[in-house]
Design a protein around this motif. Structure first.
Motif, PDB file in Angstrom:
ATOM      1  N   TYR A  41       0.822  -1.205   0.000  1.00 24.27           N
ATOM      2  CA  TYR A  41       0.000   0.000   0.000  1.00 24.27           C
ATOM      3  C   TYR A  41       0.859   1.260   0.000  1.00 24.27           C
ATOM      4  O   TYR A  41       0.480   2.289  -0.556  1.00 24.27           O
ATOM      5  CB  TYR A  41      -0.945   0.004   1.198  1.00 24.27           C
ATOM      6  CG  TYR A  41      -2.138  -0.911   1.007  1.00 24.27           C
ATOM      7  CD1 TYR A  41      -2.939  -0.821  -0.132  1.00 24.27           C
ATOM      8  CD2 TYR A  41      -2.470  -1.870   1.958  1.00 24.27           C
ATOM      9  CE1 TYR A  41      -4.027  -1.660  -0.319  1.00 24.27           C
ATOM     10  CE2 TYR A  41      -3.558  -2.717   1.783  1.00 24.27           C
ATOM     11  CZ  TYR A  41      -4.339  -2.607   0.643  1.00 24.27           C
ATOM     12  OH  TYR A  41      -5.407  -3.435   0.458  1.00 24.27           O
TER      13      TYR A  41
ATOM     14  N   ARG B  98      -3.375  -7.100  -6.821  1.00 21.46           N
ATOM     15  CA  ARG B  98      -2.104  -7.500  -6.222  1.00 21.46           C
ATOM     16  C   ARG B  98      -1.749  -8.917  -6.661  1.00 21.46           C
ATOM     17  O   ARG B  98      -2.638  -9.679  -7.075  1.00 21.46           O
ATOM     18  CB  ARG B  98      -2.184  -7.435  -4.697  1.00 21.46           C
ATOM     19  CG  ARG B  98      -3.332  -8.245  -4.102  1.00 21.46           C
ATOM     20  CD  ARG B  98      -3.158  -8.488  -2.625  1.00 21.46           C
ATOM     21  NE  ARG B  98      -2.169  -9.542  -2.359  1.00 21.46           N
ATOM     22  CZ  ARG B  98      -1.881  -9.990  -1.141  1.00 21.46           C
ATOM     23  NH1 ARG B  98      -2.473  -9.471  -0.086  1.00 21.46           N
ATOM     24  NH2 ARG B  98      -0.985 -10.948  -0.987  1.00 21.46           N
TER      25      ARG B  98
ATOM     26  N   SER C  42      -7.301  -6.422  -4.050  1.00 22.07           N
ATOM     27  CA  SER C  42      -6.950  -6.159  -2.654  1.00 22.07           C
ATOM     28  C   SER C  42      -8.174  -5.922  -1.791  1.00 22.07           C
ATOM     29  O   SER C  42      -8.062  -5.854  -0.564  1.00 22.07           O
ATOM     30  CB  SER C  42      -6.013  -4.948  -2.568  1.00 22.07           C
ATOM     31  OG  SER C  42      -6.586  -3.824  -3.235  1.00 22.07           O
TER      32      SER C  42
ATOM     33  N   PRO D 224       2.813   0.555  -4.193  1.00 25.02           N
ATOM     34  CA  PRO D 224       2.379  -0.564  -5.040  1.00 25.02           C
ATOM     35  C   PRO D 224       3.123  -0.628  -6.368  1.00 25.02           C
ATOM     36  O   PRO D 224       3.339  -1.707  -6.911  1.00 25.02           O
ATOM     37  CB  PRO D 224       0.884  -0.294  -5.253  1.00 25.02           C
ATOM     38  CG  PRO D 224       0.692   1.160  -4.944  1.00 25.02           C
ATOM     39  CD  PRO D 224       1.711   1.494  -3.909  1.00 25.02           C
TER      40      PRO D 224
ATOM     41  N   ASN E 221     -10.337  -0.766  -7.125  1.00 26.15           N
ATOM     42  CA  ASN E 221      -9.240  -0.925  -6.177  1.00 26.15           C
ATOM     43  C   ASN E 221      -8.026  -1.588  -6.843  1.00 26.15           C
ATOM     44  O   ASN E 221      -8.117  -2.091  -7.960  1.00 26.15           O
ATOM     45  CB  ASN E 221      -9.709  -1.750  -4.980  1.00 26.15           C
ATOM     46  CG  ASN E 221     -10.709  -0.997  -4.124  1.00 26.15           C
ATOM     47  OD1 ASN E 221     -10.358  -0.063  -3.410  1.00 26.15           O
ATOM     48  ND2 ASN E 221     -11.983  -1.387  -4.205  1.00 26.15           N
TER      49      ASN E 221
END
Length: 240
Positions: A54, A150, A124, A57, A147
Motif C-alpha cells: 500500500y 495485487r 486487494s 504498489p 481498487n
C-alpha cells in the motif's frame, strides 16, 4: 544413497514432497536466503508485506513483474521431473512454498501452492481473482471495482489459504514417506509439516546441501541438491 528405504519401497503408497526455493534454484530462479538470494539487493519489508504494497504498489508490482519474467523463462530441472515421475509408483502430493509453477510444468498432478502463485492476481478488496495472461498497460493494475490488484501470493504476516493448509496437514498426516527438498524449514507454518508426518511415524528424508532447522529429526539426510539426488530415488522405485 537411499538404502534406508530400499526394503520399504514396495509398501510406500503415499508420498508427500515438501519443496522450497532450493529445488528451483537450479532452474535459474534465485532463492531468498542464499548468498545470491533475492533479498540481497532489496529490503524484504519493502517488497513483501501488505503495508509495503500500500505504501508503494508501483515498486512492488515492478519487482514482481521482473520476477515473473525470470520464472516464465525457467524450465523444470531433473529434480522437478523426478518428483513427477514418482507418480508412476505411488500417490504423490507436492506441498510447495514456491510460487513458480515449475512442478506443474514438470507434470506433477497434485500440487498445493502454500504461498500462492506468481501467475495469479487478486483484488486487494473484492473477491476478484484470475491468472495473468498478458502484461498490464498500467502499474499498478486496477480492478473493475476500482481498487488495486495485487499478486496472489502470501506475504510476510499473512495467513496461508486455509483450504490449502488444511489439506496439506491431512496429507502430511497420512503419507508413508515425506521428502523435504530445498527448504530451510524456517518459515512457519510450512515448517511444521514434517512434525505432523513424524507424529504418524512417517519416514522423513531431507535433501538439502545445507543443514536445516530439522536435520536432526530426519531419518535420512542427503547433503545434495534435488536435481542431483531425486533421479536416484526414482531409480530405486523402478527396481522394485
Amino acid at each position: 544413497m537411499f538404502e534406508i528405504i530400499k526394503d520399504q519401497v514396495q509398501n510406500i503408497k503415499k508420498i508427500v514432497v515438501v519443496t522450497g526455493a532450493g529445488i528451483s534454484q537450479e532452474s535459474g530462479i534465485p532463492t531468498f536466503r542464499g548468498k545470491d538470494g533475492l533479498w540481497r539487493n532489496h529490503d524484504a519489508m519493502k517488497l513483501a508485506t501488505i503495508d509495503a504494497f500500500y505504501d508503494n504498489p508501483e515498486l512492488v508490482w515492478t519487482w514482481y513483474n521482473e520476477r515473473r519474467a525470470n520464472i516464465f523463462a525457467a524450465k523444470p530441472n531433473p529434480g522437478h521431473k523426478a518428483i513427477a515421475e514418482l507418480e508412476k509408483y505411488a500417490q504423490v502430493s507436492v506441498l510447495t512454498q514456491n510460487i513458480d509453477g515449475l512442478h506443474q510444468k514438470a507434470g506433477s498432478t497434485e500440487v498445493l501452492e502454500l504461498h500462492g502463485s506468481i501467475i495469479k492476481i487478486k483484488c486487494s478488496v473484492c473477491d476478484y481473482k484470475e491468472e495473468i495472461t498478458s502484461e498490464f498497460s498500467e502499474i499498478p493494475p486496477i480492478c473493475k471495482c476500482g481498487n488495486i490488484l495485487r499478486p496472489d501470493v502470501v506475504w510476510f504476516g499473512e495467513s496461508l489459504p486455509q483450504d490449502v493448509w488444511q489439506k496439506a496437514m491431512i496429507l502430511a498426516n497420512q503419507c508413508d514417506l515425506m521428502i523435504i527438498v530445498g527448504t530451510s524449514l524456517v518459515v512457519s507454518p510450512a515448517n511444521t509439516l514434517p512434525i505432523y508426518a513424524k507424529q504418524s511415524h512417517t519416514t522423513l528424508i531431507e535433501i538439502n546441501p545445507e543443514i536445516t532447522e530439522m536435520s536432526s529429526e530426519m531419518d535420512l539426510v542427503v547433503r545434495d541438491t534435488g536435481a542431483n539426488s531425486l533421479p536416484e530415488l526414482v531409480s530405486l522405485f523402478k527396481q522394485n
